[in-house]
Design a protein around this motif. Structure first.
Motif, PDB file in Angstrom:
ATOM      1  N   ARG A  84       0.821  -1.216   0.000  1.00 45.59           N
ATOM      2  CA  ARG A  84       0.000   0.000   0.000  1.00 45.59           C
ATOM      3  C   ARG A  84       0.857   1.269   0.000  1.00 45.59           C
ATOM      4  O   ARG A  84       0.444   2.277  -0.552  1.00 45.59           O
ATOM      5  N   GLU A  85       2.049   1.215   0.598  1.00 45.20           N
ATOM      6  CA  GLU A  85       2.950   2.382   0.559  1.00 45.20           C
ATOM      7  C   GLU A  85       3.387   2.649  -0.876  1.00 45.20           C
ATOM      8  O   GLU A  85       3.409   3.788  -1.329  1.00 45.20           O
ATOM      9  N   GLY A  86       3.756   1.583  -1.578  1.00 44.94           N
ATOM     10  CA  GLY A  86       4.158   1.723  -2.974  1.00 44.94           C
ATOM     11  C   GLY A  86       3.031   2.247  -3.844  1.00 44.94           C
ATOM     12  O   GLY A  86       3.237   3.080  -4.733  1.00 44.94           O
ATOM     13  N   GLU A  87       1.825   1.771  -3.569  1.00 47.21           N
ATOM     14  CA  GLU A  87       0.658   2.238  -4.345  1.00 47.21           C
ATOM     15  C   GLU A  87       0.416   3.720  -4.085  1.00 47.21           C
ATOM     16  O   GLU A  87       0.105   4.481  -4.996  1.00 47.21           O
ATOM     17  N   ALA A  88       0.585   4.131  -2.825  1.00 48.90           N
ATOM     18  CA  ALA A  88       0.421   5.553  -2.484  1.00 48.90           C
ATOM     19  C   ALA A  88       1.496   6.407  -3.152  1.00 48.90           C
ATOM     20  O   ALA A  88       1.209   7.509  -3.635  1.00 48.90           O
ATOM     21  N   ILE A  89       2.723   5.905  -3.196  1.00 46.62           N
ATOM     22  CA  ILE A  89       3.792   6.644  -3.875  1.00 46.62           C
ATOM     23  C   ILE A  89       3.445   6.816  -5.351  1.00 46.62           C
ATOM     24  O   ILE A  89       3.600   7.900  -5.915  1.00 46.62           O
ATOM     25  N   SER A  90       2.948   5.752  -5.978  1.00 44.83           N
ATOM     26  CA  SER A  90       2.522   5.850  -7.391  1.00 44.83           C
ATOM     27  C   SER A  90       1.418   6.891  -7.551  1.00 44.83           C
ATOM     28  O   SER A  90       1.433   7.692  -8.482  1.00 44.83           O
ATOM     29  N   PHE A  91       0.462   6.883  -6.637  1.00 44.13           N
ATOM     30  CA  PHE A  91      -0.633   7.855  -6.683  1.00 44.13           C
ATOM     31  C   PHE A  91      -0.101   9.281  -6.600  1.00 44.13           C
ATOM     32  O   PHE A  91      -0.490  10.153  -7.371  1.00 44.13           O
ATOM     33  N   HIS A  92       0.811   9.525  -5.660  1.00 41.28           N
ATOM     34  CA  HIS A  92       1.360  10.878  -5.489  1.00 41.28           C
ATOM     35  C   HIS A  92       2.211  11.288  -6.694  1.00 41.28           C
ATOM     36  O   HIS A  92       2.180  12.454  -7.103  1.00 41.28           O
ATOM     37  N   LEU A  93       2.954  10.351  -7.247  1.00 45.24           N
ATOM     38  CA  LEU A  93       3.709  10.641  -8.471  1.00 45.24           C
ATOM     39  C   LEU A  93       2.752  11.056  -9.590  1.00 45.24           C
ATOM     40  O   LEU A  93       2.984  12.043 -10.288  1.00 45.24           O
ATOM     41  N   HIS A  94       1.677  10.300  -9.736  1.00 42.91           N
ATOM     42  CA  HIS A  94       0.675  10.618 -10.762  1.00 42.91           C
ATOM     43  C   HIS A  94       0.080  12.003 -10.534  1.00 42.91           C
ATOM     44  O   HIS A  94      -0.036  12.811 -11.462  1.00 42.91           O
ATOM     45  N   GLU A  95      -0.281  12.297  -9.286  1.00 39.04           N
ATOM     46  CA  GLU A  95      -0.905  13.585  -8.972  1.00 39.04           C
ATOM     47  C   GLU A  95       0.016  14.764  -9.286  1.00 39.04           C
ATOM     48  O   GLU A  95      -0.429  15.795  -9.757  1.00 39.04           O
ATOM     49  N   ILE A  96       1.299  14.593  -9.024  1.00 39.22           N
ATOM     50  CA  ILE A  96       2.247  15.679  -9.255  1.00 39.22           C
ATOM     51  C   ILE A  96       2.627  15.810 -10.729  1.00 39.22           C
ATOM     52  O   ILE A  96       2.803  16.911 -11.236  1.00 39.22           O
ATOM     53  N   LEU A  97       2.721  14.669 -11.427  1.00 34.52           N
ATOM     54  CA  LEU A  97       3.242  14.688 -12.795  1.00 34.52           C
ATOM     55  C   LEU A  97       2.179  14.780 -13.892  1.00 34.52           C
ATOM     56  O   LEU A  97       2.511  15.092 -15.032  1.00 34.52           O
ATOM     57  N   LYS A  98       0.917  14.527 -13.555  1.00 32.03           N
ATOM     58  CA  LYS A  98      -0.114  14.480 -14.608  1.00 32.03           C
ATOM     59  C   LYS A  98      -0.293  15.809 -15.333  1.00 32.03           C
ATOM     60  O   LYS A  98      -0.627  15.832 -16.515  1.00 32.03           O
ATOM     61  N   ASP A  99      -0.071  16.919 -14.652  1.00 34.73           N
ATOM     62  CA  ASP A  99      -0.239  18.226 -15.298  1.00 34.73           C
ATOM     63  C   ASP A  99       1.014  18.679 -16.036  1.00 34.73           C
ATOM     64  O   ASP A  99       0.954  19.606 -16.833  1.00 34.73           O
TER      65      ASP A  99
END
Length: 197
Positions: A84-99
């Motif tokens: 779940r930590e890795g999944e959260a890191i992926s989520f935060h990466l997506h949130e920061i990089l999507k724009d």
């Protein structure tokens, strides 16, 4: 420009680069890139315990280099740890990089061993970010903060500076306190046993 794979550690990045023979640019996020602020609660108690994430100062350089790396990529693969930590890191990466790169597709891969076969297998099973795992990690982090933010300063005064209390430590502390009270309230009484034959 090459498509990008994002992992957590530089060692893993080197290994994946070797396995994938340079087809992708593999970059390490160095773990979490967003967190709750240290100087305040960082959780909106009035708005469904919504976390207020920031990019810590020590991660800003990493975030800048990640943003630069994904600008021209068509595909960004999130290959953080499978928990779940890795999944959260992926989520935060997506949130920061999507724009940064609105044309890029984001995909998620997971693997449980760092072998060429496991990586190649993972690449054939791309998926989206698992929101249940992200929510589980968020709930855990928020609960730790809500409990620990109020309790840790008490530990600093009574026990030792820089101790932290969270959802687990606070329950353990309570059990210890209750047991100590039971011991303190115990009254010894003399009694005898009589055995008849």
């Amino acid at each position: 420009m090459k498509d990008v794979i994002l992992v957590e550690s530089p060692t893993k990045a080197k290994t994946l680069t070797r396995f994938l023979k340079g087809k992708y640019e593999v970059i390490a996020s160095m773990g979490h890139i967003r967190d709750l602020p240290k100087s305040k609660l960082g959780v909106d108690l009035e708005k469904d315990f919504e976390p207020q994430y920031i990019i810590p100062k020590d991660k800003q350089k990493t975030v800048k280099s990640l943003k630069d790396a994904v600008k021209g990529a068509g595909l960004i693969i999130l290959a953080t740890d499978p928990d779940r930590e890795g999944e959260a890191i992926s989520f935060h990466l997506h949130e920061i990089l999507k724009d940064v790169n609105k044309n890029a597709d984001f995909e998620r891969i997971v693997f449980h061993e760092i072998t060429q076969g496991a990586i190649e297998e993972a690449m054939t099973h791309k998926r989206k970010i698992d929101s249940d795992l992200v929510n589980a990690q968020t709930a855990r982090r928020v609960l730790d903060r809500v409990v620990g933010y109020k309790l840790s300063p008490i530990l600093w005064k009574k026990v030792k500076r820089h101790l932290s209390a969270g959802r687990v430590q606070s329950v353990a502390l309570r059990l210890i306190v209750e047991r100590e009270k039971e011991i303190g309230n115990f009254e010894s009484k003399v009694f005898y046993r009589i055995f008849l034959l």
